[in-house]
Design an enzyme around this catalytic site. Structure first.
Site, PDB file in Angstrom:
ATOM      1  N   LYS A  94       0.782  -1.220   0.052  1.00  0.00           N
ATOM      2  CA  LYS A  94      -0.192  -0.208  -0.015  1.00  0.00           C
ATOM      3  C   LYS A  94       0.847   1.350   0.070  1.00  0.00           C
ATOM      4  O   LYS A  94       0.347   2.311  -0.697  1.00  0.00           O
ATOM      5  CB  LYS A  94      -1.123  -0.067   1.205  1.00  0.00           C
ATOM      6  CG  LYS A  94      -2.029  -1.058   1.092  1.00  0.00           C
ATOM      7  CD  LYS A  94      -3.248  -0.923   0.001  1.00  0.00           C
ATOM      8  CE  LYS A  94      -3.919  -1.542  -0.061  1.00  0.00           C
ATOM      9  NZ  LYS A  94      -4.947  -1.546  -0.913  1.00  0.00           N
ATOM     10  N   GLU A 116      -9.854   5.964   3.047  1.00  0.00           N
ATOM     11  CA  GLU A 116     -10.348   4.913   3.520  1.00  0.00           C
ATOM     12  C   GLU A 116      -9.463   3.590   3.895  1.00  0.00           C
ATOM     13  O   GLU A 116      -8.413   3.614   3.192  1.00  0.00           O
ATOM     14  CB  GLU A 116     -11.735   4.344   2.593  1.00  0.00           C
ATOM     15  CG  GLU A 116     -11.020   3.322   1.506  1.00  0.00           C
ATOM     16  CD  GLU A 116     -10.082   3.814   0.574  1.00  0.00           C
ATOM     17  OE1 GLU A 116      -8.991   3.209   0.253  1.00  0.00           O
ATOM     18  OE2 GLU A 116      -9.976   5.006   0.049  1.00  0.00           O
ATOM     19  N   SER A 382       1.556  -9.823  -0.889  1.00  0.00           N
ATOM     20  CA  SER A 382       1.384  -8.397  -0.503  1.00  0.00           C
ATOM     21  C   SER A 382       1.525  -7.656   0.716  1.00  0.00           C
ATOM     22  O   SER A 382       1.686  -6.333   0.734  1.00  0.00           O
ATOM     23  CB  SER A 382      -0.363  -8.133  -1.082  1.00  0.00           C
ATOM     24  OG  SER A 382      -1.057  -8.924  -0.196  1.00  0.00           O
TER      25      SER A 382
END
Length: 400
Positions: A94, A116, A382
């Site tokens: 991210k 968010e 991830s």
């Protein structure tokens, strides 16, 4: 043969019939401003040099492509490589997108960013980016996800962000996005919305993809160096779909099997899942046209996944487009399968995966049974599983 991947999206943000920009008129100026800024700065040497320096010295790129020798031996099939996005600063992919959007917001003259988050990793990454560039930050998060991800909530607050609790709807990611969009509508002049995945109105799906494409670009170079050839298969989990698109994008011109793994929850028949391709239909949701879980009247259905980051009602429009072109395929892993994979990777490799990533490991277990020892799989790991240890312990009835 797979269909040809044409240049996408078009000037209006469409990936074939998917994508677009379905928002209130009040948000159109902000989106047009963002699109213009991205087009400008994505070609500007000053912006690119600053981003590359942060990727190297702040995020820790390139992340390793790790040969999972023990897991490969345990499964008795192909050689399995893990793209170690879990080793990025903040613990997941991210940050690749969040730090880039924070830099972009600063150059646009914004003083505040909002975001968010579901699993909390995007919230932590956005708070990190805001702290680094000196912007005010507020993060919207569903109360159910706050319960599941209390560690990440504390991390966001420690980084100086305000965490806004969302108690409406399913109290998960889609509701957090709704509240963030309402905030942005009211505060467009000084606020930038850091969308965390390849979803939403144009230009977000393409922009976030581009910021995450560093994953696949690195993996391509690394596997050619390690094996002197490309892999046979790529596997990644799919919530909104940024980590998977990030891996797949550099390989779209190649004849390689690419598998996205959605959240099967308790199984498709139960209705308690987040597998949009297996149980959804085409519709318009939160700014774009894509597959989503909805009833016959178009009302969005509730979702479920043991992984907060995959617990979402829709999927990025480019995934739909690539599926139509037969460049990618999609399946799902249930909660039970993901939990088994969580344990498997932890015990064989000493790597605790995020529950989201565990879905990709679960699919790799299935694929391995039909692939030879000469085959190669790259799995996008991830995120790391620190954030999920308490939740998994609770599921197992273990008191910490």
């Amino acid at each position: 043969m797979p269909g040809k991947h044409t240049k996408a999206p078009d000037s209006k943000g469409h990936f074939g019939q998917y994508g677009g920009r379905f928002v209130p008129e009040t948000l159109m100026p902000a989106l047009i401003e963002l699109e213009a800024a991205y087009k400008k700065y994505s070609k500007e040497s000053g912006f690119l040099n600053e981003l590359r320096a942060l990727q190297k010295d702040f995020i820790g790129r390139p992340t390793p492509l790790y040969y999972a020798r023990n897991l490969s031996a345990r499964l008795g099939g192909p050689k399995i490589y893990l793209k170690r996005e879990d080793l990025c600063h903040t613990g997941a992919h991210k940050i690749n997108n969040a730090i880039a959007q924070a830099l972009l917001a600063k150059r646009m003259g914004k003083t505040r960013i909002i975001a968010e988050t579901g699993a909390g990793q995007h919230g932590v990454a956005t708070a990190t980016g805001a702290a680094h560039v000196g912007l005010e930050c507020e993060i919207y998060m569903g109360s159910e996800d706050i319960r599941r991800q209390s560690l990440n909530v504390f991390r966001m607050r420690l980084l100086g962000a305000k965490v806004c609790r969302v108690d409406t709807g399913s109290r998960t990611l889609k509701d957090a996005i709704n509240e963030a969009l309402r905030d942005w509508t009211t505060n467009v002049n000084h606020t930038h919305y850091v969308m965390g995945t390849v979803f939403g109105p144009h230009p977000y799906p393409a922009m976030v993809r581009d910021f995450q494409s560093v994953i696949g670009a690195e993996a391509r170079q690394q596997i050619l160096k390690a094996e002197n050839r490309l892999p046979d298969c790529l596997v990644a989990c799919v919530g909104g779909g940024s980590n998977s698109i990030g891996l797949f994008h550099a390989f779209l011109k190649d004849n390689i099997k690419m598998v996205g793994v959605e959240a099967g929850g308790h199984g498709i028949r139960t209705g308690r899942h987040a597998a949009r391709f297996a149980g959804g239909s085409l519709g318009i949701f939160q700014g774009c046209k894509s597959y989503l879980l909805q009833n016959r009247d178009g009302n969005v259905l509730g979702t479920h996944s043991v992984s907060a980051g995959l617990d979402y009602a829709s999927i990025g429009p480019e995934h739909c487009y690539l599926r139509d072109l037969k460049k990618t395929e999609y399946t799902y892993a249930t909660d039970r399968e993901a939990l088994r994979a969580f344990d498997l990777l932890s015990s064989t490799e000493g790597i605790i995966p995020a529950l989201e990533s565990a879905h990709a490991i679960a699919e790799t277990v299935k694929l391995s049974s039909s692939m030879s020892s000469k085959s190669i799989i790259i799995v996008n790991l991830s995120g790391r599983g620190d954030k999920d240890v308490q939740e998994v312990a609770g599921i197992k009835g273990i008191e910490l």
